[in-house]
Design a protein around this motif. Structure first.
Motif: not given
Length: 108
Positions: A48-54, A2-6
């Motif tokens: 803590n970071d409204p300008e980022t989406i994970l 399995t390959v997982t990325f954030n």
């Protein structure tokens, strides 16, 4: 294996949020989720970071991920990234690799 990325998408003026919303509303995210070998494709917002989406993006193996990267749906994703002028940071993981010293901190 399995390959997982954030994948952390960031931009200005909530561009990353708009990108994720368009990915969902347009059905592109669902097209990815139904691909053979896709195990997880989910967006999250760091508190803590409204300008980022994970994005947590997980595939059955690297060859399947490579096929996805060369697919028409990936081209649609790339267009949207450009549309919202997003920048990315990526982290890769081997899922379920918790050793005994870490396991005591995991509550199930």
């Amino acid at each position: 294996m399995t390959v997982t990325f954030n994948l952390y998408y960031s931009g200005k003026n909530h561009a990353a949020q708009q990108f994720a919303k368009e990915m969902e509303a347009s059905g592109i995210a669902d097209q990815i989720r139904i691909l053979d070998g896709n195990l997880r494709y989910e967006y999250f917002q760091p508190l803590n970071d409204p300008e980022t989406i994970l994005l947590i993006d997980s595939w059955a193996d690297k060859s399947i991920l490579d096929r996805y990267h060369n697919s028409p749906v990936m081209a649609q994703v790339a267009k949207l990234r450009d549309k919202y002028d997003l920048h990315m940071k990526a982290e890769s993981y081997i899922p379920n690799q918790v050793d005994d010293s870490e396991a005591k901190f995991i509550r199930k």
